[in-house]
Design a protein around this motif. Structure first.
Motif, mmCIF file in Angstrom:
data_model
loop_
_atom_site.group_PDB
_atom_site.id
_atom_site.type_symbol
_atom_site.label_atom_id
_atom_site.label_comp_id
_atom_site.label_asym_id
_atom_site.label_seq_id
_atom_site.Cartn_x
_atom_site.Cartn_y
_atom_site.Cartn_z
ATOM 1 N N CYS A 26 5.066 -8.030 -2.130
ATOM 2 C CA CYS A 26 4.580 -9.274 -2.732
ATOM 3 C C CYS A 26 3.862 -8.937 -4.037
ATOM 4 N N CYS B 73 0.137 -10.208 -4.230
ATOM 5 C CA CYS B 73 -0.810 -9.316 -3.549
ATOM 6 C C CYS B 73 -1.074 -8.069 -4.387
ATOM 7 N N ALA C 166 11.108 -13.522 7.173
ATOM 8 C CA ALA C 166 9.860 -14.122 6.702
ATOM 9 C C ALA C 166 10.023 -14.638 5.275
ATOM 10 N N HIS D 193 7.166 -15.833 3.621
ATOM 11 C CA HIS D 193 5.863 -15.633 2.991
ATOM 12 C C HIS D 193 5.292 -14.292 3.439
ATOM 13 N N CYS D 194 4.435 -13.720 2.598
ATOM 14 C CA CYS D 194 3.787 -12.469 2.957
ATOM 15 C C CYS D 194 2.652 -12.743 3.943
ATOM 16 N N ALA D 195 1.961 -11.692 4.364
ATOM 17 C CA ALA D 195 0.886 -11.843 5.340
ATOM 18 C C ALA D 195 -0.283 -12.668 4.804
ATOM 19 N N HIS D 196 -0.415 -12.772 3.475
ATOM 20 C CA HIS D 196 -1.504 -13.533 2.880
ATOM 21 C C HIS D 196 -1.067 -14.921 2.418
#
Length: 242
Positions: free
Chosen positions: A221, A224, A194, A196-199
């Motif tokens: 992150c 975050c 991945a 990018h992070c989840a956000h």
């Protein structure tokens, strides 16, 4: 001696009083009171000596606490303390971490000795295991290293395991080596790592922090973390206001 005039009719007693006022006006509390007093006293004395006209006491006190803040900011910059988050810990600044931990990492004396020892121990390993270690270091994964050497993944894993055991035995000799950790350099050979992070924040060098988890390193992150820190501060402020 307290009545000795310094300049513009201000005495040593006046400097002492204004320096104490500057320390009281300071809200950073980033160093001990004696150091802050010395910084303020020196700044006030300098401002008084450089003034062509007699300055107001308020202006001299302001020069004192501004000097304290300037010293605090310089200390934060020197030790990489983030100013836009609530961490206030050494090395918490993303730019500081990116510069010192990655781009220009200078080995200490102990680190230099370890690097020399690594080369010396690698030279004692049989060629087949040494080539496996070098292939893994070059290509990054067991699968890619196996393909480069023209062997199967199973054979590559066996060579690396043997190389790690022999290396550890020499590294920790005469003591027994600790238990070997599983290589988790990649999560999966079929899944893309991945970006990018989840956000939706990109995992850049400055925005990434690695923690140790039970199953290896965990990627965090920083954006975050800053948002969560700001939310916690806002919640505490709302609670205290209520």
């Amino acid at each position: 001696m307290s009545d000795i005039e310094v300049r513009h009719a201000y005495t040593l007693a006046d400097l002492d009083r204004m320096a104490k006022a500057a320390v009281v006006a300071d809200r950073s509390l980033a160093s001990n009171i004696h150091l802050r007093y010395d910084i303020a006293w020196s700044a006030i004395a300098l401002a008084l000596a450089e003034a062509d006209e007699p300055p107001l006491p308020q202006a001299l006190v302001r020069a004192g606490w501004q000097a304290i803040y300037a010293d605090v900011r310089q200390g934060w910059k020197l030790y990489g303390v983030a100013r836009d988050t609530g961490e206030r810990t050494v090395g918490s600044s993303p730019r500081f971490a990116a510069y010192w931990r990655h781009t220009h990492e200078v080995p200490s004396e102990e680190g230099l000795i370890e690097r020399i020892a690594v080369c010396q121990i690698l030279d004692t390993l049989p060629v087949v295991y040494r080539d496996a270690v070098l292939a893994l270091a070059t290509h990054g994964t067991l699968h890619a290293a196996a393909r480069a050497l023209g062997i199967s993944d199973v054979a590559m894993k066996g060579r690396i395991t043997t190389a790690k055991r022999r290396f550890a035995a020499r590294w920790y000799a005469p003591e027994a080596p600790p238990r070997l950790r599983i290589d988790r350099r990649v999560g999966s050979y079929t899944a893309v790592l991945a970006t990018h992070c989840a956000h939706g924040h990109e995992f850049t060098l400055e925005n990434t922090r690695w923690d140790r988890g039970r199953r290896g390193r965990v990627r965090r992150c920083r954006a975050c973390e800053r948002i969560r820190s700001a939310e916690r501060r806002a919640a505490r402020q709302d609670g205290s206001a209520a």
